[in-house]
Design an enzyme around this catalytic site. Structure first.
Site, PDB file in Angstrom:
ATOM      1  N   GLY A  37       4.593 -17.089  43.016  1.00 16.74           N
ATOM      2  CA  GLY A  37       5.958 -16.853  42.843  1.00 16.74           C
ATOM      3  C   GLY A  37       6.773 -17.742  42.436  1.00 16.74           C
ATOM      4  O   GLY A  37       6.439 -18.956  42.177  1.00 16.74           O
ATOM      5  N   TYR A  85       9.092  -7.912  41.975  1.00 18.68           N
ATOM      6  CA  TYR A  85       9.718  -7.048  42.681  1.00 18.68           C
ATOM      7  C   TYR A  85      11.063  -6.452  42.579  1.00 18.68           C
ATOM      8  O   TYR A  85      11.353  -5.894  43.456  1.00 18.68           O
ATOM      9  CB  TYR A  85       8.932  -6.157  43.778  1.00 18.68           C
ATOM     10  N   GLY A 102      17.842  -7.016  43.517  1.00 15.64           N
ATOM     11  CA  GLY A 102      19.286  -7.574  43.388  1.00 15.64           C
ATOM     12  C   GLY A 102      20.145  -8.336  42.680  1.00 15.64           C
ATOM     13  O   GLY A 102      20.983  -8.342  41.742  1.00 15.64           O
ATOM     14  N   GLU A 129      26.489  -7.811  47.518  1.00 12.23           N
ATOM     15  CA  GLU A 129      25.430  -7.063  47.783  1.00 12.23           C
ATOM     16  C   GLU A 129      25.919  -7.157  50.293  1.00 12.23           C
ATOM     17  O   GLU A 129      27.087  -7.560  50.384  1.00 12.23           O
ATOM     18  CB  GLU A 129      23.988  -7.388  48.311  1.00 12.23           C
ATOM     19  N   ASP A 142      -1.479 -14.995  54.057  1.00 13.50           N
ATOM     20  CA  ASP A 142      -2.130 -15.431  54.241  1.00 13.50           C
ATOM     21  C   ASP A 142      -2.242 -17.189  54.958  1.00 13.50           C
ATOM     22  O   ASP A 142      -2.983 -17.545  55.794  1.00 13.50           O
ATOM     23  CB  ASP A 142      -3.229 -15.452  53.532  1.00 13.50           C
ATOM     24  N   ARG A 147      22.164  -5.711  56.892  1.00 16.62           N
ATOM     25  CA  ARG A 147      20.792  -4.970  57.025  1.00 16.62           C
ATOM     26  C   ARG A 147      20.238  -4.558  58.273  1.00 16.62           C
ATOM     27  O   ARG A 147      20.069  -3.661  58.590  1.00 16.62           O
ATOM     28  CB  ARG A 147      19.950  -5.317  55.285  1.00 16.62           C
ATOM     29  N   HIS A 160      10.248  -5.424  54.973  1.00 10.27           N
ATOM     30  CA  HIS A 160      10.892  -5.633  53.690  1.00 10.27           C
ATOM     31  C   HIS A 160      10.337  -7.019  53.255  1.00 10.27           C
ATOM     32  O   HIS A 160      10.369  -7.895  52.478  1.00 10.27           O
ATOM     33  CB  HIS A 160      11.895  -5.385  53.652  1.00 10.27           C
ATOM     34  N   GLU A 215       8.584 -17.559  51.341  1.00 10.64           N
ATOM     35  CA  GLU A 215       8.983 -16.342  52.317  1.00 10.64           C
ATOM     36  C   GLU A 215       7.530 -16.885  52.800  1.00 10.64           C
ATOM     37  O   GLU A 215       7.639 -16.857  54.095  1.00 10.64           O
ATOM     38  CB  GLU A 215       8.690 -15.046  51.313  1.00 10.64           C
TER      39      GLU A 215
HETATM   40  P1  FAD Z   1       5.843 -14.363  46.085  1.00 11.66           P
HETATM   41  O1  FAD Z   1       6.785 -13.961  44.889  1.00 11.66           O
HETATM   42  O2  FAD Z   1       5.248 -13.231  47.160  1.00 11.66           O
HETATM   43  O3  FAD Z   1       3.918 -14.814  46.012  1.00 11.66           O
HETATM   44  C1  FAD Z   1       3.189 -14.967  47.077  1.00 11.66           C
HETATM   45  C2  FAD Z   1       1.610 -15.803  45.655  1.00 11.66           C
HETATM   46  O4  FAD Z   1       0.796 -16.002  47.337  1.00 11.66           O
HETATM   47  C3  FAD Z   1       1.218 -14.769  44.856  1.00 11.66           C
HETATM   48  O5  FAD Z   1       0.910 -15.817  43.670  1.00 11.66           O
HETATM   49  C4  FAD Z   1      -0.293 -14.883  45.709  1.00 11.66           C
HETATM   50  O6  FAD Z   1      -1.309 -14.056  44.559  1.00 11.66           O
HETATM   51  C5  FAD Z   1      -0.699 -16.091  46.124  1.00 11.66           C
HETATM   52  N1  FAD Z   1      -1.489 -16.098  47.652  1.00 11.66           N
HETATM   53  C6  FAD Z   1      -0.792 -15.425  48.999  1.00 11.66           C
HETATM   54  N2  FAD Z   1      -2.532 -15.098  49.242  1.00 11.66           N
HETATM   55  C7  FAD Z   1      -2.488 -16.218  48.757  1.00 11.66           C
HETATM   56  C8  FAD Z   1      -4.295 -16.858  49.114  1.00 11.66           C
HETATM   57  N3  FAD Z   1      -4.909 -16.360  49.993  1.00 11.66           N
HETATM   58  N4  FAD Z   1      -4.762 -17.017  47.972  1.00 11.66           N
HETATM   59  C9  FAD Z   1      -4.366 -17.230  46.556  1.00 11.66           C
HETATM   60  N5  FAD Z   1      -3.067 -16.896  46.300  1.00 11.66           N
HETATM   61  C10 FAD Z   1      -2.354 -16.223  47.832  1.00 11.66           C
HETATM   62  N6  FAD Z   1      14.566 -11.807  47.513  1.00 11.66           N
HETATM   63  C11 FAD Z   1      16.265 -12.305  46.526  1.00 11.66           C
HETATM   64  O7  FAD Z   1      17.164 -13.559  47.725  1.00 11.66           O
HETATM   65  N7  FAD Z   1      16.477 -11.474  45.811  1.00 11.66           N
HETATM   66  C12 FAD Z   1      16.360 -10.374  45.449  1.00 11.66           C
HETATM   67  O8  FAD Z   1      17.170  -9.470  45.355  1.00 11.66           O
HETATM   68  C13 FAD Z   1      15.103  -9.583  46.704  1.00 11.66           C
HETATM   69  N8  FAD Z   1      14.797  -8.104  46.027  1.00 11.66           N
HETATM   70  C14 FAD Z   1      13.580  -8.150  46.908  1.00 11.66           C
HETATM   71  C15 FAD Z   1      13.093  -6.785  46.288  1.00 11.66           C
HETATM   72  C16 FAD Z   1      11.248  -6.707  46.456  1.00 11.66           C
HETATM   73  C17 FAD Z   1      10.764  -5.019  46.253  1.00 11.66           C
HETATM   74  C18 FAD Z   1      10.870  -6.775  47.526  1.00 11.66           C
HETATM   75  C19 FAD Z   1       9.494  -7.137  47.820  1.00 11.66           C
HETATM   76  C20 FAD Z   1      11.790  -8.686  47.552  1.00 11.66           C
HETATM   77  C21 FAD Z   1      12.558  -8.600  47.165  1.00 11.66           C
HETATM   78  N9  FAD Z   1      13.451 -10.115  47.155  1.00 11.66           N
HETATM   79  C22 FAD Z   1      14.571 -10.475  47.120  1.00 11.66           C
HETATM   80  C23 FAD Z   1      12.484 -11.038  47.959  1.00 11.66           C
HETATM   81  C24 FAD Z   1      12.046 -12.070  47.276  1.00 11.66           C
HETATM   82  O9  FAD Z   1      11.184 -11.326  46.351  1.00 11.66           O
HETATM   83  C25 FAD Z   1      10.587 -12.658  47.961  1.00 11.66           C
HETATM   84  O10 FAD Z   1      10.871 -13.739  49.566  1.00 11.66           O
HETATM   85  C26 FAD Z   1      10.272 -14.013  47.220  1.00 11.66           C
HETATM   86  O11 FAD Z   1       9.845 -13.795  46.209  1.00 11.66           O
HETATM   87  C27 FAD Z   1       9.208 -14.983  47.778  1.00 11.66           C
HETATM   88  O12 FAD Z   1       8.914 -15.548  46.773  1.00 11.66           O
HETATM   89  P2  FAD Z   1       7.367 -16.753  47.414  1.00 11.66           P
HETATM   90  O13 FAD Z   1       7.304 -17.937  45.940  1.00 11.66           O
HETATM   91  O14 FAD Z   1       7.577 -17.283  47.862  1.00 11.66           O
HETATM   92  O15 FAD Z   1       6.159 -15.708  47.676  1.00 11.66           O
HETATM   93  C1  SIN Z   2      18.089  -5.855  47.395  1.00  8.66           C
HETATM   94  O1  SIN Z   2      18.096  -5.203  46.526  1.00  8.66           O
HETATM   95  O2  SIN Z   2      18.499  -5.038  47.789  1.00  8.66           O
HETATM   96  C2  SIN Z   2      17.199  -6.618  48.155  1.00  8.66           C
HETATM   97  C3  SIN Z   2      17.968  -7.945  48.273  1.00  8.66           C
HETATM   98  C4  SIN Z   2      16.528  -8.738  48.813  1.00  8.66           C
HETATM   99  O3  SIN Z   2      15.726  -8.322  49.498  1.00  8.66           O
HETATM  100  O4  SIN Z   2      17.476 -10.022  49.166  1.00  8.66           O
END
Ligand code: FAD
Ligand code: SIN
Length: 528
Positions: free
Chosen positions: A13, A45, A48, A115, A222, A290, A351, A375
């Site tokens: 991510g 995904y 916002g 927001e 995980d 929220r 969420h 996250e």
């Molecule tokens: P992720 O993007 O979830 O990536 C996780 C990665 O870890 C993936 O590649 C997965 O394959 C890998 N992984 C997991 N477990 C394993 C394993 N055991 N072995 C190998 N790989 C693994 N935040 C905002 O700030 N603004 C927004 O507008 C917003 N909108 C959102 C809308 C939706 C629908 C959702 C679901 C979330 C939203 N969020 C938003 C929250 C934000 O998207 C996430 O908090 C953020 O993208 C997390 O990024 P990340 O890189 O930590 O994890």
């Molecule tokens: C959303 O677009 O409402 C999600 C924004 C966020 O989770 O920060």
């Protein structure tokens, strides 16, 4: 098979990719592993956008800091808040440099959204699919980088520590050290040993612990489960954020999100009879943080015996609505809802996780040579509740900090050469898949019924007793089985559910997202 990398990045991510791009260099080989495809991540995904102080004519860092502290119910760590807010503009510049195309107005300035909980317009976005724009831009950069090897469909099973060298490791062991991870290659079914000088956990959230969630179903916590099993420190797991407005369309898993930006744009929450209700709960109405909006909807649904409410944007200019929210418009239309004419059925669902692997300001976990970003980490930024659009920017800021720190210390590290390969002799494939899939559903139901938006001691104890049975059964199955992604995920969601429950039981107050009928808020005295 044994592989060696200077940096092992678990997760593709925003957190994992920004870190990888910042550490990859001539003499620094990086492996990025992800459990399915590079695209499938919460990041993709996000709708916002990304919060960052941008328009200095009306906004400033102090306002963003204050909004973050208020949303977090004053449980946020001020140093983390200060860091993220002040470094945000530089990290936005990185994203732009890597090709992320944030929307701009005719005069070339960024088009900013607002927001819930934000006192100013400061959300940079790409229409209503900002996450996909970020994910695709970073993937392009990752693929171009000659110092990064990408491993899709590779599932991290455990991190490697002294425990795997035959030493006893407890939560009191002061120098637990990470030497890499055991990773299941889904194409061979074998668990490979990835040795690394530095490991980054960037595995994202935990939404799939619940039945209804906006998260893609890979979000099984995980990394948090692995670090907890390795005796690392995990905090604030009780703070699960329920998004107030997921599209109500029974059977969809994950649920499609209706972005909070739509309320910033003027959409109004209504009961099924068309009456507004937010004035009963908060003077900020639909733009309250929220946790308040989700609890208000939950309360209205219980009062009226309904399973959803409506979000109404029909009073706005249809052309403008379609322009700002093209994906939401199309998605709803595909289900027979024309959002310019019809109200949108919405309900809250799981969420975001505010807690996770505890890290310092450099993204270092309690385990040496192991960083956690995004996250799955708990930086202290969100406190009791995350302010909208503060998570993508948190991931970018901490990925940069962790990369800088790791680059400054990696010269002092070497590969561990005495790590044994994964031993699954004597194990077999589980006889029936249903043993796993049914248990996942049971965990989901327990969490939904007993560990949701409103909690109580009784509900948490009930959840705990039921989870205990699933835990015993699953640990027995895991010890007797060859690891599969499905079985490991089940084990992880049970571990994460346990942590959410235990930390919820330990918090004897209603605070931020943790709301219990048994204990009031320490200042307002509010409870059900
Ligand atoms: P992720 O993007 O979830 O990536 C996780 C990665 O870890 C993936 O590649 C997965 O394959 C890998 N992984 C997991 N477990 C394993 C394993 N055991 N072995 C190998 N790989 C693994 N935040 C905002 O700030 N603004 C927004 O507008 C917003 N909108 C959102 C809308 C939706 C629908 C959702 C679901 C979330 C939203 N969020 C938003 C929250 C934000 O998207 C996430 O908090 C953020 O993208 C997390 O990024 P990340 O890189 O930590 O994890
Ligand atoms: C959303 O677009 O409402 C999600 C924004 C966020 O989770 O920060």
């Amino acid at each position: 098979m044994v592989r060696k990398y200077d940096y092992l990045v678990i997760g593709s991510g925003i957190a994992g990719m920004v870190f990888a791009l910042k550490v990859a260099a001539e003499n620094s080989r990086v492996a990025v592993v992800c459990k399915t495809s590079l695209e499938e991540a919460n990041t993709y995904y996000a709708q916002g956008g990304v919060a960052s102080v941008t328009d200095l004519r009306v906004d400033n860092f102090e306002k963003h800091i204050h909004d973050t502290m208020v949303a977090g119910d004053w449980l946020s760590d001020p140093a983390a808040v200060d860091k993220v807010v002040r470094e945000a503009p530089a990290r936005i510049a990185d994203l732009v440099e890597w090709g992320v195309d944030f929307d701009r107005k005719a005069d070339g300035e960024f088009d900013l959204h607002r927001e819930g909980g934000h006192s100013e317009f400061r959300i940079l976005h790409h229409a209503d699919n900002t996450g996909a724009e970020i994910q695709k831009s970073l993937i392009r950069r990752l693929k171009e980088n000659p110092f990064i090897d990408i491993f899709e469909n590779h599932f991290a099973v455990e991190i490697i520590t002294q425990h795997h060298l035959g030493k006893t490791v407890t939560r009191r062991t002061p120098d637990i050290t990470c030497y890499g991870a055991y990773i299941l290659d889904e194409s061979t079914g074998k668990v490979d040993t990835f040795l690394a000088k530095v490991t980054l956990m960037a595995t994202g959230g935990v939404g799939a612990v619940y039945t209804t969630t906006t998260n893609p179903l890979i979000a099984t916590g995980d990394g948090i489960a692995m670090v907890y099993r390795a005796k690392g420190t995990v905090k604030d797991m009780e703070f699960i954020q329920f998004h107030p407005t997921a599209l109500y369309h029974p059977g969809d898993r994950p649920s499609f999100l209706i972005t909070e930006a739509m309320r910033g744009y003027g959409a109004v929450l209504r009961n099924l009879d068309g009456s507004e209700f937010m004035h009963k709960y908060d003077p900020r109405l639909s733009l309250a943080p929220r946790d308040i909006v989700a609890r208000a909807i939950d309360s209205e649904m219980k009062l009226n015996g309904t399973d959803h409410v409506y979000l109404d944007v029909t009073h706005k200019d249809p052309e403008e609505t379609r322009h700002h929210f093209p994906n939401i418009y199309e998605k709803c239309l595909s289900l027979g809802i024309d959002i310019t004419k019809d109200m949108i059925p919405v309900a809250p669902c799981a969420h975001y996780l505010c807690g996770g692997i505890a890290v310092d300001l450099d993204g270092q976990s309690s385990i040496q040579r192991l960083y956690a970003v995004g996250e799955c980490s708990r930086t202290g930024l969100h406190g009791g509740n995350r302010l909208a659009s503060n998570s993508l920017i948190e991931a970018a800021v901490y990925a940069d900090a962790a990369a800088r720190h790791a680059r400054s210390v990696i010269k002092g590290y070497d590969f561990r050469t005495d790590v044994p390969e994964w031993n699954d002799s004597g194990t077999v494939h589980p006889e029936e898949m249903v043993l796993i899939t049914q248990s996942v559903k049971e965990v989901n139901q327990i969490m939904g019924y007993y560990v949701g938006i409103v909690r109580s001691d009784l509900r948490l104890h009930r959840a705990w007793n039921r989870l205990d049975i699933l835990y015993d059964e699953t640990e027995r199955l895991f010890k007797a089985s060859k690891p599969s992604r499905e079985l490991c995920e089940l084990r992880n969601i049970i571990n994460v559910a346990y942590l959410i429950m235990r930390q919820a039981m330990e918090r004897k107050e209603s605070r931020g997202l943790h709301y219990t009928v048994d204990y009031p808020h320490p200042e307002t005295g509010d409870r059900d």
